[in-house]
Structures are given as structure tokens and as C-alpha cells.
Design an enzyme around this catalytic site. Structure first.
Site, PDB file in Angstrom:
ATOM      1  N   HIS A   1      -3.688 -27.263  -6.660  1.00  0.00           N
ATOM      2  CA  HIS A   1      -2.717 -26.518  -5.852  1.00  0.00           C
ATOM      3  C   HIS A   1      -1.944 -25.456  -6.638  1.00  0.00           C
ATOM      4  CE1 HIS A   1      -3.730 -28.851  -2.477  1.00  0.00           C
ATOM      5  NE2 HIS A   1      -2.853 -29.834  -2.582  1.00  0.00           N
TER       6      HIS A   1
ATOM      7  N   GLN B   1      -9.716 -29.257   4.817  1.00  0.00           N
ATOM      8  CA  GLN B   1      -9.501 -30.484   4.075  1.00  0.00           C
ATOM      9  C   GLN B   1      -8.709 -31.435   4.958  1.00  0.00           C
ATOM     10  OE1 GLN B   1     -10.700 -30.834   0.927  1.00  0.00           O
ATOM     11  NE2 GLN B   1      -9.710 -32.639   0.088  1.00  0.00           N
TER      12      GLN B   1
ATOM     13  N   ASP C   1      -9.764 -37.601   2.152  1.00  0.00           N
ATOM     14  CA  ASP C   1      -9.258 -36.485   1.342  1.00  0.00           C
ATOM     15  C   ASP C   1     -10.478 -35.625   1.017  1.00  0.00           C
ATOM     16  OD1 ASP C   1      -7.733 -34.752  -0.127  1.00  0.00           O
ATOM     17  OD2 ASP C   1      -7.268 -36.154  -1.753  1.00  0.00           O
TER      18      ASP C   1
ATOM     19  N   HIS D   1       0.220 -26.647   3.654  1.00  0.00           N
ATOM     20  CA  HIS D   1       0.084 -28.083   3.382  1.00  0.00           C
ATOM     21  C   HIS D   1       1.058 -28.905   4.233  1.00  0.00           C
ATOM     22  CE1 HIS D   1      -0.904 -31.701   1.220  1.00  0.00           C
ATOM     23  NE2 HIS D   1      -1.557 -31.064   0.266  1.00  0.00           N
ATOM     24  N   SER D   2       1.099 -28.622   5.526  1.00  0.00           N
ATOM     25  CA  SER D   2       1.959 -29.422   6.402  1.00  0.00           C
ATOM     26  C   SER D   2       1.348 -30.798   6.662  1.00  0.00           C
ATOM     27  CB  SER D   2       2.178 -28.709   7.732  1.00  0.00           C
ATOM     28  OG  SER D   2       3.053 -27.614   7.567  1.00  0.00           O
ATOM     29  N   TYR D   3       2.235 -31.786   6.688  1.00  0.00           N
ATOM     30  CA  TYR D   3       1.872 -33.170   7.020  1.00  0.00           C
ATOM     31  C   TYR D   3       2.331 -33.439   8.452  1.00  0.00           C
ATOM     32  CZ  TYR D   3       1.453 -34.368   1.968  1.00  0.00           C
ATOM     33  OH  TYR D   3       1.106 -34.450   0.638  1.00  0.00           O
TER      34      TYR D   3
ATOM     35  N   ASN E   1      -6.147 -26.978  -3.454  1.00  0.00           N
ATOM     36  CA  ASN E   1      -7.118 -28.015  -3.788  1.00  0.00           C
ATOM     37  C   ASN E   1      -7.424 -28.007  -5.293  1.00  0.00           C
ATOM     38  OD1 ASN E   1      -9.208 -30.094  -3.375  1.00  0.00           O
ATOM     39  ND2 ASN E   1      -9.117 -29.432  -1.246  1.00  0.00           N
ATOM     40  N   ARG E   2      -8.548 -28.601  -5.676  1.00  0.00           N
ATOM     41  CA  ARG E   2      -8.801 -28.880  -7.092  1.00  0.00           C
ATOM     42  C   ARG E   2      -9.807 -27.919  -7.714  1.00  0.00           C
ATOM     43  NH1 ARG E   2      -8.122 -33.344  -4.035  1.00  0.00           N
ATOM     44  NH2 ARG E   2      -6.571 -34.860  -4.765  1.00  0.00           N
TER      45      ARG E   2
ATOM     46  N   GLU F   1      -5.849 -28.886   6.170  1.00  0.00           N
ATOM     47  CA  GLU F   1      -5.662 -27.724   5.304  1.00  0.00           C
ATOM     48  C   GLU F   1      -6.887 -26.809   5.421  1.00  0.00           C
ATOM     49  OE1 GLU F   1      -4.391 -29.324   1.299  1.00  0.00           O
ATOM     50  OE2 GLU F   1      -4.600 -31.166   2.473  1.00  0.00           O
TER      51      GLU F   1
END
Length: 338
Positions: free
Chosen positions: A100, A275, A236, A169-171, A74-75, A303
Site C-alpha cells: 500500500h 481485491q 484476501d 480502501h473502505s471497509y 496491494n503488495r 478494492e
């Protein structure tokens, strides 16, 4: 008993885990999940995570498909934080912020591997100063597939106080990767509050109740209709699973159902947040498995992690790892059919 096998794939290794009708492929490049195959209500198996057919696709992987991201997922606001009265500066790679782990984060590393019961353990050493972070950090991630549950166990130690926040970070698209959108998915997230963000996606510091907001996902919500109501490109946001200082107990945090196929994904974690991201920044330019063009809202991510920018927000859960301590957390993905 889980079947575990390894093969060389160009610059990386691929480990295959199979238990009953569920199979998972893990890459040493990025410590990533390349595929997860599960059956639908008629027994037809499909790959339900986005990614690339060949290992080479993961060398750039600009959207972090399947990867473990770190040192900090994340940020981090303005790419800066202070530890022990010293300021550290990171690469700015997401608007004005760090995202990330930096320009060459854990998602770009080739991890070392070893077989364990029902799975594989991957390890990576990050030297002092790597991407601007302090301390020599030794991290490991263990994937275990037992029956229909994939467990992900994270661990790390450091020789200097540093910040850390690892996640996968799987989609996911439960209709099968390459399906155009996730609008027909029903989502439940067991969170009483969430973190509003500013226009650069950094939490404002407010911890806001989900009650009477579009972020109330405590009961099943059809994603397509909710995304139409939601201002901005989509979800997000960090959903708060516990309060700062609460013990790290494993708790169920999310359930996603795809009524058309009957596939169900349930997620539990010891982390304080998750997330929820609806692939708002995919735009069809990336071609994935089977030549599929991955477009906006074609997948979702769950996440499990610490709250974003926690190192700069003292009232968020502690984001520091100190010498002599062990960073550890567990996330489980359970796959079933209605």
C-alpha cells in the site's frame, strides 16, 4: 442536485456530500471516505463504513480505513521492481513485501481540495524518490455523489516511467459499522478467474478459473458459510474482471446484499481486478466510531485495482505509467434497498 459543503477539522478538511437519502463524508487526510450513510428498508439511516469519529484517528490509521492507498495499492514482492533496467527498492512493511505505498503512502498525505459539480476533487504531488518510487507524480481523485451513486475518478501523470495502482480502501458493513460480523451478507463477484497466492500473499502467477472452487462467487453466496469452508483466515484475493490487454471498459463487478436491513451495494469499475478482503487482520484492538471494537470479519473491502505485483509479472496487466500518458480509471458504488 448534490449538496456539497466543507469544514475545517483539525489537521484536515472534511467535505460533506448529500444527495437524497445518501450522504458521504470525505477527508483531505488520506483522501479518505470517513462515512457513508444510507437508509435501510424501513428508512433508518446508518453509517456503513468503518473508521474513526475524529480526524486525529486517521493520522495513524494502521488498517487504512477509507483511505486512498498508493502509489501502489496491494503488495509488491520483496519490495523490489525493475523499470528501464534499473532496480528500485521499497520499504518492507508487510512480511517480506511492500504494501500500500510504503511507510508514508498516499493514505498519510493531506491532499489539496476544490469543489466540483456534485462533489470534490482532491490532489496530491508525490516527488521523485518518494518511498522509493521514480518520477514526480501528480495524482487526483474526484468523488461525485449523484442520486444514490458515489463515483470515484482517479487520474495521474508522471515525468519518469513509474508504477502506479491507486484504490480506495473502505471497509463496508451493510448492517452498520460496529456490527460484529458480515456473516449474514450475500456476496456476488462477476469474475471467471482469480489469482492464487503464496504464503506471503503474493500471486503465484497462475490465473485460475473459479469454476468448481470456493472462489466461485458468480452467484450469490452467504459469506458466513463460505468463510467456514475457505482454508486460511478469509478472502484476501484478486478477482480477475478481464484479461490483460482488454480495453478498460466499465463493468459491474460486485453486488453485496444484507437481507436483514435490505441494503444493497453494487460496484462497477474500469479496472482489471477487484481485491475482495474480509478484514482478516482486524482483531478487536482498534476502537472506531462510537467506541466500536473492530474484530475479524467485521467488514469487507472491494478494492478495485490492477492485479497485485503486476509490475513484477509480465503476463499481468501493464502496471507502468510513462511520461506523456495519463493514468485514469473510474469506480462507482451504488447504494439501494431491496
Amino acid at each position: 442536485m448534490t449538496e456539497v459543503c466543507k469544514e475545517e477539522r483539525g489537521p484536515a478538511e472534511r467535505w460533506s456530500l448529500r444527495s437524497g437519502a445518501v450522504s458521504v463524508e470525505i477527508l483531505s487526510l488520506g483522501c479518505g471516505i470517513q462515512s457513508i450513510r444510507t437508509p435501510d428498508h424501513s428508512g433508518q439511516s446508518a453509517d456503513i463504513v468503518l473508521g474513526y469519529q475524529d480526524v486525529e484517528g486517521y493520522l495513524s490509521n494502521p488498517r487504512y480505513f477509507g483511505a486512498v492507498v498508493g502509489r501502489v495499492a496491494n503488495r509488491i514482492a520483496k519490495g523490489r521492481f525493475v523499470v528501464d533496467e534499473k532496480e528500485y527498492k521499497l520499504a518492507i512493511n508487510n512480511g517480506p513485501n511492500a504494501l500500500h505505498g510504503g511507510l508514508k503512502g498516499f493514505d498519510k498525505a493531506v491532499w489539496t481540495t476544490e469543489a466540483v459539480d456534485n462533489g470534490v476533487k482532491l490532489s496530491h504531488s508525490s516527488p521523485d524518490g518518494d518511498e522509493g518510487y521514480p518520477g514526480n507524480l501528480n495524482a487526483s481523485v474526484t468523488y461525485r455523489l449523484e442520486k444514490n451513486t458515489l463515483s470515484v475518478l482517479y487520474s495521474a501523470q508522471t515525468d519518469r516511467t513509474t508504477t502506479i495502482n491507486l484504490t480506495n480502501h473502505s471497509y463496508f458493513n451493510l448492517a452498520g459499522q460496529g456490527t460484529p460480523d458480515i456473516y449474514d451478507h450475500e456476496v456476488t463477484i462477476s469474475a471467471e478467474s482469480y489469482l492464487p497466492v503464496d504464503d506471503t500473499m503474493i500471486p503465484t502467477g497462475e490465473v485460475k478459473p473459479v469454476e468448481k472452487t470456493l472462489f466461485d462467487l458468480r452467484k450469490p453466496v452467504l459469506l458466513g458459510s463460505r468463510l467456514k469452508e475457505l482454508p486460511g483466515p478469509g478472502f484476501d484475493h484478486n478477482f480477475c474482471l478481464c484479461s490483460p490487454g482488454d480495453p478498460p471498459l466499465e463493468r459491474k463487478c460486485a453486488r453485496v446484499v444484507h437481507p436483514g436491513t435490505g441494503r444493497v451495494l453494487e460496484v462497477s469499475t474500469t479496472q482489471p481486478g477487484v481485491q475482495f478482503y474480509t478484514s482478516n487482520f482486524l482483531d478487536g484492538t482498534l476502537k472506531g466510531k462510537g467506541g466500536a471494537a473492530y474484530s475479524k470479519h467485521s467488514a469487507f473491502c472491494l478494492e478495485t485495482q490492477n492485479w497485485p505485483d503486476a509490475v513484477n509479472q509480465p503476463h499481468f496487466p501493464d502496471a507502468l505509467l510513462r511520461p506523456g500518458e495519463t493514468y485514469t480509471h473510474t469506480t462507482r458504488f451504488t447504494f439501494s434497498v431491496l
